[in-house]
Motif scaffolding. Structure first.
Motif, PDB file in Angstrom:
ATOM      1  N   ARG A  46       0.830  -1.210   0.000  1.00 45.04           N
ATOM      2  CA  ARG A  46       0.000   0.000   0.000  1.00 45.04           C
ATOM      3  C   ARG A  46       0.865   1.261   0.000  1.00 45.04           C
ATOM      4  O   ARG A  46       0.529   2.255  -0.653  1.00 45.04           O
ATOM      5  CB  ARG A  46      -0.927  -0.014   1.222  1.00 45.04           C
ATOM      6  N   ARG A  47       1.955   1.225   0.732  1.00 45.97           N
ATOM      7  CA  ARG A  47       2.792   2.422   0.813  1.00 45.97           C
ATOM      8  C   ARG A  47       3.736   2.557  -0.373  1.00 45.97           C
ATOM      9  O   ARG A  47       4.137   3.662  -0.724  1.00 45.97           O
ATOM     10  CB  ARG A  47       3.578   2.400   2.123  1.00 45.97           C
ATOM     11  N   TYR A  48       4.111   1.406  -0.968  1.00 51.16           N
ATOM     12  CA  TYR A  48       5.018   1.426  -2.128  1.00 51.16           C
ATOM     13  C   TYR A  48       4.344   0.644  -3.261  1.00 51.16           C
ATOM     14  O   TYR A  48       4.650  -0.527  -3.495  1.00 51.16           O
ATOM     15  CB  TYR A  48       6.374   0.810  -1.771  1.00 51.16           C
ATOM     16  N   PRO A  49       3.412   1.251  -3.970  1.00 52.20           N
ATOM     17  CA  PRO A  49       2.624   0.520  -4.969  1.00 52.20           C
ATOM     18  C   PRO A  49       3.471   0.086  -6.165  1.00 52.20           C
ATOM     19  O   PRO A  49       4.515   0.661  -6.467  1.00 52.20           O
ATOM     20  CB  PRO A  49       1.570   1.556  -5.394  1.00 52.20           C
ATOM     21  N   VAL A  50       2.964  -0.954  -6.820  1.00 47.79           N
ATOM     22  CA  VAL A  50       3.635  -1.482  -8.013  1.00 47.79           C
ATOM     23  C   VAL A  50       3.267  -0.595  -9.204  1.00 47.79           C
ATOM     24  O   VAL A  50       2.094  -0.398  -9.528  1.00 47.79           O
ATOM     25  CB  VAL A  50       3.218  -2.941  -8.278  1.00 47.79           C
ATOM     26  N   MET A  51       4.303  -0.056  -9.859  1.00 46.68           N
ATOM     27  CA  MET A  51       4.093   0.834 -11.004  1.00 46.68           C
ATOM     28  C   MET A  51       4.184   0.103 -12.341  1.00 46.68           C
ATOM     29  O   MET A  51       3.605   0.557 -13.337  1.00 46.68           O
ATOM     30  CB  MET A  51       5.133   1.958 -10.995  1.00 46.68           C
ATOM     31  N   TRP A  52       4.888  -1.027 -12.357  1.00 44.81           N
ATOM     32  CA  TRP A  52       5.136  -1.679 -13.650  1.00 44.81           C
ATOM     33  C   TRP A  52       5.577  -3.110 -13.418  1.00 44.81           C
ATOM     34  O   TRP A  52       6.253  -3.425 -12.418  1.00 44.81           O
ATOM     35  CB  TRP A  52       6.232  -0.912 -14.400  1.00 44.81           C
ATOM     36  N   GLN A  53       5.193  -3.984 -14.326  1.00 47.32           N
ATOM     37  CA  GLN A  53       5.650  -5.378 -14.348  1.00 47.32           C
ATOM     38  C   GLN A  53       6.067  -5.730 -15.769  1.00 47.32           C
ATOM     39  O   GLN A  53       5.407  -5.355 -16.729  1.00 47.32           O
ATOM     40  CB  GLN A  53       4.550  -6.346 -13.889  1.00 47.32           C
ATOM     41  N   GLY A  54       7.185  -6.444 -15.884  1.00 47.65           N
ATOM     42  CA  GLY A  54       7.681  -6.840 -17.198  1.00 47.65           C
ATOM     43  C   GLY A  54       9.019  -7.549 -17.080  1.00 47.65           C
ATOM     44  O   GLY A  54       9.385  -8.036 -15.992  1.00 47.65           O
ATOM     45  N   LEU A 113      13.194  -7.530 -17.530  1.00 51.00           N
ATOM     46  CA  LEU A 113      14.436  -6.760 -17.620  1.00 51.00           C
ATOM     47  C   LEU A 113      15.437  -7.636 -18.354  1.00 51.00           C
ATOM     48  O   LEU A 113      15.707  -8.779 -17.938  1.00 51.00           O
ATOM     49  CB  LEU A 113      14.948  -6.394 -16.224  1.00 51.00           C
ATOM     50  N   MET A 114      16.018  -7.107 -19.427  1.00 50.66           N
ATOM     51  CA  MET A 114      16.870  -7.895 -20.299  1.00 50.66           C
ATOM     52  C   MET A 114      18.290  -7.323 -20.301  1.00 50.66           C
ATOM     53  O   MET A 114      18.485  -6.109 -20.310  1.00 50.66           O
ATOM     54  CB  MET A 114      16.311  -7.910 -21.730  1.00 50.66           C
ATOM     55  N   LEU A 115      19.259  -8.223 -20.275  1.00 46.03           N
ATOM     56  CA  LEU A 115      20.675  -7.872 -20.393  1.00 46.03           C
ATOM     57  C   LEU A 115      21.333  -8.932 -21.254  1.00 46.03           C
ATOM     58  O   LEU A 115      21.412 -10.107 -20.857  1.00 46.03           O
ATOM     59  CB  LEU A 115      21.345  -7.797 -19.021  1.00 46.03           C
ATOM     60  N   LYS A 116      21.773  -8.514 -22.447  1.00 44.22           N
ATOM     61  CA  LYS A 116      22.312  -9.447 -23.432  1.00 44.22           C
ATOM     62  C   LYS A 116      21.266 -10.514 -23.734  1.00 44.22           C
ATOM     63  O   LYS A 116      20.176 -10.214 -24.183  1.00 44.22           O
ATOM     64  CB  LYS A 116      23.630 -10.032 -22.946  1.00 44.22           C
ATOM     65  N   ASN A 117      21.592 -11.797 -23.476  1.00 42.71           N
ATOM     66  CA  ASN A 117      20.651 -12.866 -23.796  1.00 42.71           C
ATOM     67  C   ASN A 117      19.860 -13.346 -22.574  1.00 42.71           C
ATOM     68  O   ASN A 117      19.144 -14.359 -22.657  1.00 42.71           O
ATOM     69  CB  ASN A 117      21.400 -14.060 -24.394  1.00 42.71           C
ATOM     70  N   GLU A 118      19.965 -12.645 -21.465  1.00 36.15           N
ATOM     71  CA  GLU A 118      19.283 -13.047 -20.236  1.00 36.15           C
ATOM     72  C   GLU A 118      18.140 -12.084 -19.950  1.00 36.15           C
ATOM     73  O   GLU A 118      18.221 -10.882 -20.239  1.00 36.15           O
ATOM     74  CB  GLU A 118      20.253 -13.045 -19.047  1.00 36.15           C
ATOM     75  N   LEU A 119      17.053 -12.611 -19.396  1.00 37.14           N
ATOM     76  CA  LEU A 119      15.932 -11.771 -18.971  1.00 37.14           C
ATOM     77  C   LEU A 119      15.321 -12.348 -17.697  1.00 37.14           C
ATOM     78  O   LEU A 119      15.358 -13.557 -17.452  1.00 37.14           O
ATOM     79  CB  LEU A 119      14.886 -11.625 -20.082  1.00 37.14           C
ATOM     80  N   ALA A 120      14.765 -11.467 -16.885  1.00 40.63           N
ATOM     81  CA  ALA A 120      14.126 -11.865 -15.630  1.00 40.63           C
ATOM     82  C   ALA A 120      12.882 -11.016 -15.444  1.00 40.63           C
ATOM     83  O   ALA A 120      12.848  -9.829 -15.810  1.00 40.63           O
ATOM     84  CB  ALA A 120      15.084 -11.691 -14.452  1.00 40.63           C
ATOM     85  N   ALA A 121      11.841 -11.618 -14.898  1.00 39.24           N
ATOM     86  CA  ALA A 121      10.590 -10.912 -14.639  1.00 39.24           C
ATOM     87  C   ALA A 121      10.736 -10.093 -13.358  1.00 39.24           C
ATOM     88  O   ALA A 121      11.159 -10.611 -12.313  1.00 39.24           O
ATOM     89  CB  ALA A 121       9.439 -11.896 -14.506  1.00 39.24           C
ATOM     90  N   ILE A 122      10.384  -8.798 -13.443  1.00 42.28           N
ATOM     91  CA  ILE A 122      10.499  -7.900 -12.291  1.00 42.28           C
ATOM     92  C   ILE A 122       9.231  -7.069 -12.167  1.00 42.28           C
ATOM     93  O   ILE A 122       8.445  -6.949 -13.124  1.00 42.28           O
ATOM     94  CB  ILE A 122      11.718  -6.957 -12.408  1.00 42.28           C
ATOM     95  N   GLN A 123       9.037  -6.497 -10.970  1.00 40.40           N
ATOM     96  CA  GLN A 123       8.008  -5.493 -10.754  1.00 40.40           C
ATOM     97  C   GLN A 123       8.646  -4.304 -10.049  1.00 40.40           C
ATOM     98  O   GLN A 123       9.515  -4.471  -9.188  1.00 40.40           O
ATOM     99  CB  GLN A 123       6.840  -6.056  -9.931  1.00 40.40           C
ATOM    100  N   LEU A 124       8.240  -3.116 -10.432  1.00 34.27           N
ATOM    101  CA  LEU A 124       8.838  -1.882  -9.949  1.00 34.27           C
ATOM    102  C   LEU A 124       7.910  -1.218  -8.942  1.00 34.27           C
ATOM    103  O   LEU A 124       6.736  -0.952  -9.247  1.00 34.27           O
ATOM    104  CB  LEU A 124       9.127  -0.923 -11.110  1.00 34.27           C
ATOM    105  N   HIS A 125       8.436  -0.946  -7.737  1.00 32.76           N
ATOM    106  CA  HIS A 125       7.691  -0.270  -6.676  1.00 32.76           C
ATOM    107  C   HIS A 125       8.104   1.195  -6.627  1.00 32.76           C
ATOM    108  O   HIS A 125       9.302   1.510  -6.613  1.00 32.76           O
ATOM    109  CB  HIS A 125       7.981  -0.931  -5.321  1.00 32.76           C
ATOM    110  N   PHE A 126       7.110   2.078  -6.583  1.00 35.63           N
ATOM    111  CA  PHE A 126       7.372   3.510  -6.508  1.00 35.63           C
ATOM    112  C   PHE A 126       7.802   3.878  -5.085  1.00 35.63           C
ATOM    113  O   PHE A 126       7.142   3.536  -4.104  1.00 35.63           O
ATOM    114  CB  PHE A 126       6.126   4.297  -6.906  1.00 35.63           C
ATOM    115  N   LEU A 127       8.926   4.611  -4.970  1.00 38.14           N
ATOM    116  CA  LEU A 127       9.455   5.016  -3.674  1.00 38.14           C
ATOM    117  C   LEU A 127       9.328   6.514  -3.447  1.00 38.14           C
ATOM    118  O   LEU A 127       8.812   6.950  -2.421  1.00 38.14           O
ATOM    119  CB  LEU A 127      10.925   4.585  -3.543  1.00 38.14           C
ATOM    120  N   SER A 128       9.817   7.319  -4.392  1.00 35.35           N
ATOM    121  CA  SER A 128       9.771   8.767  -4.200  1.00 35.35           C
ATOM    122  C   SER A 128       9.992   9.456  -5.541  1.00 35.35           C
ATOM    123  O   SER A 128      10.384   8.823  -6.524  1.00 35.35           O
ATOM    124  CB  SER A 128      10.845   9.220  -3.192  1.00 35.35           C
ATOM    125  N   GLY A 129       9.779  10.768  -5.553  1.00 38.61           N
ATOM    126  CA  GLY A 129      10.026  11.549  -6.751  1.00 38.61           C
ATOM    127  C   GLY A 129       8.769  11.836  -7.550  1.00 38.61           C
ATOM    128  O   GLY A 129       7.645  11.850  -7.027  1.00 38.61           O
TER     129      GLY A 129
END
Length: 254
Positions: A95-103, A105-121
């Motif tokens: 509730r305090r740090y809501p999820v802004m995005w899910q998808g 993250l890719m680096l070269k030939n590797e990828l991992a599923a992540i979710q981004l929590h909003f902190l500040s700004g």
């Protein structure tokens, strides 16, 4: 009759003298002689009983192990205080740090599923910079460049963070379809992405071209710079994320 021998006369005289010296009963007859008490035969001496042998060390240990110590009744029936369920803490953090995005993250030939929590700004920077999918597919963020974790490079990011309108601070955590998938995504994010950036001592860079401005995503592995800012804006979330792999993402305007 023949005369008695002198020894016989002497014995008779002695007998009469002995009889006259004895006390007499009223009837005049001498009292009966006292009988000597019969001596009891000596009892056989018995040997003193020997004490039973002491138990051996093994027997003593066995006896000690059989002793049971009972707790006082006051402690047995006292109810234990149960800590609050961890699920409540997780929901509060969400509730305090809501999820802004899910998808992905890719680096070269590797990828991992992540979710981004909003902190500040500035939350609008996240909404403008993070790709969205309209056809239901999972959006991707591909790291195309890298930046050295040097003081001269970090000073530019530090200036953007001081202005709330010029930056958006996010925390990336692994996610998945189920607990097994989350474990798999966590291992990929840690072993393929975070470990690579730490070995290179670099941060990932993603340039996002907008209609008017270009925003830059800075992707920091766990380091002194990221820990300093996470502990400042979200210390409670950092304590939970420190047990798992995580990334700090700073979206800044150019």
């Amino acid at each position: 009759r023949p005369p008695e021998p002198p020894d016989s006369k002497r014995r008779k005289v002695e007998d009469r003298e002995e009889a006259s010296s004895r006390p007499r009963t009223p009837s005049g007859s001498p009292p009966p002689r006292e009988k000597k008490p019969q001596e009891m035969p000596p009892l056989p001496l018995s040997k003193p009983s020997e004490p039973p042998p002491l138990p051996s060390i093994n027997q003593q240990q066995t006896a000690e192990n059989q002793i049971q110590v009972h707790e006082p009744l006051s402690t047995v029936h006292q109810p234990e205080s149960k800590p609050p369920p961890p699920q409540a803490d997780v929901l509060d953090l969400l509730r305090r740090y809501p999820v802004m995005w899910q998808g992905h993250l890719m680096l070269k030939n590797e990828l991992a599923a992540i979710q981004l929590h909003f902190l500040s700004g500035n939350v609008n920077l996240a909404q403008m910079s993070l790709p969205q999918s309209s056809d239901g597919t999972t959006p991707n963020l591909r790291i195309s460049q890298r930046m050295r974790l040097e003081q001269t490079q970090l000073e530019g990011v530090e200036r953007r963070i001081k202005n709330n309108n010029d930056h958006c601070l996010l925390l990336a955590l692994p996610c998945g379809r189920d607990p097994i998938d989350v474990q798999s995504q966590t291992a990929t994010l840690k072993n393929s992405l975070i470990t690579y950036l730490l070995q290179k001592q670099e941060a990932g860079i993603i340039n996002v071209q907008g209609p008017q401005v270009t925003n830059v995503l800075h992707i920091f592995p766990p380091c002194q710079f990221s820990q300093m800012h996470l502990s400042r804006v979200a210390p409670d979330l950092l304590s939970s994320a420190s047990e798992n792999c995580h990334l700090m993402i700073v979206i800044a305007t150019v």
